[in-house]
Design an enzyme around this catalytic site. Structure first.
Site, PDB file in Angstrom:
ATOM      1  CG  ASP A   1     -11.332  16.108  58.509  1.00  0.00           C
ATOM      2  OD1 ASP A   1     -10.726  15.299  58.770  1.00  0.00           O
ATOM      3  OD2 ASP A   1     -12.327  16.098  57.425  1.00  0.00           O
TER       4      ASP A   1
ATOM      5  CG  ASP B   1      -7.170  11.738  50.998  1.00  0.00           C
ATOM      6  OD1 ASP B   1      -7.744  11.256  52.175  1.00  0.00           O
ATOM      7  OD2 ASP B   1      -6.195  12.576  51.027  1.00  0.00           O
TER       8      ASP B   1
END
Ligand code: 1PR
Length: 549
Positions: free
Chosen positions: A240, A399
């Site tokens: 990330d 998500d």
């Protein structure tokens, strides 16, 4: 430096191929007209996307006679992926478009009734004790395709070809489909896998082609270990990435998507530099590397130039597939220029990405899809990118987070009965998974089953299945979520969020049919290396790609 010629006709990631060739000490000279083919000694036909798209482009630009003449002249020729498929007479993928016809027959599609299609991952190319451009029985090679030539023992061999095969689907009770992984005869070599994405094993194949050694030794009997099984369990390292408060791009990692330190100052957690970490995980044996630009919803694409640079630099040293996510959607630049998701994806592919991952935009597109009565208009980012680059190039990153309900009919959404009831007084035993956008900041009235089925219909090739409840917890993957999603789609699913030790990877592969598993914090915090995870899986009898130097 010696030169190899490459046909410049193709959409997709050829940067990695160029990088791999350059690493081996050769330069690439681009062939941009059919006339230039005649000046090539070694010629490579790379290929991604659809058979029909590739062959029609080659045909309309007048390349086909020139390629046939090159092959007939005895000069070295190599086809990769669709470049292999082009040698056949045709493919059921696009029945009206003829191939080069160097090999008789037609390609067909993998049967998706018992396994995920596309076939994505590391599989064998077993040449049955014959020398075939340094392919080795113990090595694994990276494949990504839905169509293949079914192997029939002796058929191609009778026409003089040396053949290497892979088997897909053998890990279940239905048995596997044996397909052609590579073929070679005289001056011609073609691989269904991507050598430039197959780590050290793939670089050896390219080298063998470039030096001519492979053609000299082709078909000789070789002794070697017994070939290993089919598709391996894929272990993916995820980075990330976001700018910290000083403006530097850093690898970060959240707890349930909160990436700020709990201590005073509340800084963005900095776990290292993206390019260095990607190289480290490649050298530890990561089967893929994924970069997610996690604050891209705030940025404009032009502001993503540092991400492009990260990809460019990573693809110089990392020869496994690279995925990039974050901010892939239609947008408007600061000067008012419209920039399409396809254009943004193209920038990423040209910089070395093999797949793009779409998050928030996929949720919005799915909502519109259901709003329109499940109609497709061909204009979503997923449809446009998969049309141009093939569905294997489009990942949808999901998500989701749990929403508990007391009973299934308390909601219109797809629920599961969970072994982990809510922590509230009501101890609810049912839940559904709500999709979120903007890095979990906004929850939508769309469940994960609805999302994955919609994006599969749009042409997504793979699902990256995160889980906000599990992210950064080191408590293992959400097996219930993974099972629900796997039973809803035919495309491959990557399990993500919660990996804290090698046992969690074993658990997700043993208790679900996930196609790959991804870890982030476990690797960044150096609790375990990728190699330790894969060694553990191998110890437990699961097929993994061995670590090769
Ligand atoms: O919506 O298309 O712009 O894409 C944004 C992308 O950024 C999405 O793929 C979304 O998942 C990701 N993202 C946004 N915010 C965060 C955050 O953490 N605040 N990261 C975020 C999501 C998920 C994985 C993570 C695994 C495994 N991170 O990358 O690494 O959960 O973690 P673990 O092994 O440490 O548990 P768009």
């Amino acid at each position: 430096m010696p030169t190899v010629h490459m046909l410049d006709y193709v959409a997709g990631n050829v940067r990695s191929l160029v990088n791999a060739i350059e690493k081996l000490g050769y330069t690439v000279s681009w062939v941009r007209t059919p006339e230039e083919v005649a000046s090539a000694d070694k010629l490579i036909l790379p290929g991604v996307g659809h058979f029909g798209h590739c062959l029609s482009q080659l045909s309309s630009a007048g390349y086909l006679p020139a390629i046939r003449a090159h092959i007939d002249s005895g000069k070295p020729f190599m086809g990769i992926c669709v470049g292999l498929q082009a040698l056949w007479g045709g493919s059921v993928e696009d029945p009206d478009v003829p191939g080069l016809g160097v090999i008789r027959g037609k390609l067909d599609r993998f049967d998706d009734s018992d396994k995920a299609v596309p076939h994505i991952g590391w599989n064998s190319a077993n040449a049955s004790s014959r020398a075939l451009y340094d392919l080795r029985p113990e090595s694994k090679y990276y494949y990504v395709h839905s169509y293949k030539y079914p192997y029939v023992a002796g058929e191609l061999e009778a026409a003089g070809w040396t053949v290497a095969t892979g088997t897909y689907g053998a890990q279940n009770q239905f048995g596997g489909e044996v397909f052609v992984g590579a073929v070679a005869k005289g001056n011609v070599l073609a691989t269904q896998f991507h050598p430039e994405k197959s780590g050290v094993a793939g670089l050896r194949v390219l080298k063998s082609f470039l030096t001519g050694e492979g053609a000299r030794t082709l078909g000789q009997e070789v002794a070697g270990p017994a070939p290993t099984g089919g598709l391996t369990r894929r272990v993916i390292a995820c980075l990330d990435v976001r700018a910290n408060d000083q403006g530097d791009l850093v690898v970060t990692k959240g707890d349930q998507y909160d990436v700020r330190e709990k201590s005073e100052g509340n800084d963005v957690r900095n776990l290292g530099k993206p390019v260095e970490l990607a190289k480290k995980y490649y050298e530890q044996g990561a089967d893929e590397v994924t970069f997610l630009n996690i604050t891209s919803f705030r940025d404009l694409p032009v502001a993503d130039v540092p991400m492009l640079e990260i990809l460019r630099r990573t693809s110089e040293t990392v020869f496994v597939p690279l995925t990039i996510g974050g901010g892939i959607r239609d947008t408007v630049d600061t000067d008012g220029t419209k920039v399409s998701a396809l254009e943004i994806a193209t920038m990423y592919f040209k910089s070395g990405a093999d797949k793009v991952s779409i998050g928030s935009d996929a949720v919005v597109a799915a909502e519109e899809y259901y709003g329109a009565g499940r109609k497709l208009f061909g204009n979503t980012a997923i449809e446009q990118i998969s049309r141009a680059y093939g569905n294997q190039a489009v990942v949808v990153s999901v998500d989701p987070k749990r929403i508990y309900v007391p009973k299934p009919d308390a909601t219109r959404h797809h629920t599961i009965k969970t072994n982990f009831p809510s922590q509230t007084e009501s101890r609810d035993e049912y839940c559904w998974y709500a999709c979120t956008i903007k890095g979990g900041r906004e929850t939508r009235d769309l469940d994960v089953v609805e999302l994955v089925q919609a994006v599969e219909a749009m042409g997504a090739g793979e699902i990256l299945l995160n889980c906000i409840d599990k992210d950064g917890t080191n408590s293992g993957f959400d097996l219930e979520l993974i099972n629900q999603v796997k039973s809803s789609v035919r495309i491959p699913v990557i399990a993500s969020s919660g990996a804290g030790n090698p046992q969690h990877f074993e658990e997700v592969f043993e208790k679900t049919t996930t196609d790959a598993a991804l870890g982030a914090g476990i690797f960044h915090r150096e609790e375990y290396t990728v190699k330790q995870v894969k060694d553990y899986l191998a110890e437990k009898g699961l097929e993994v790609r061995l670590f090769e130097r």
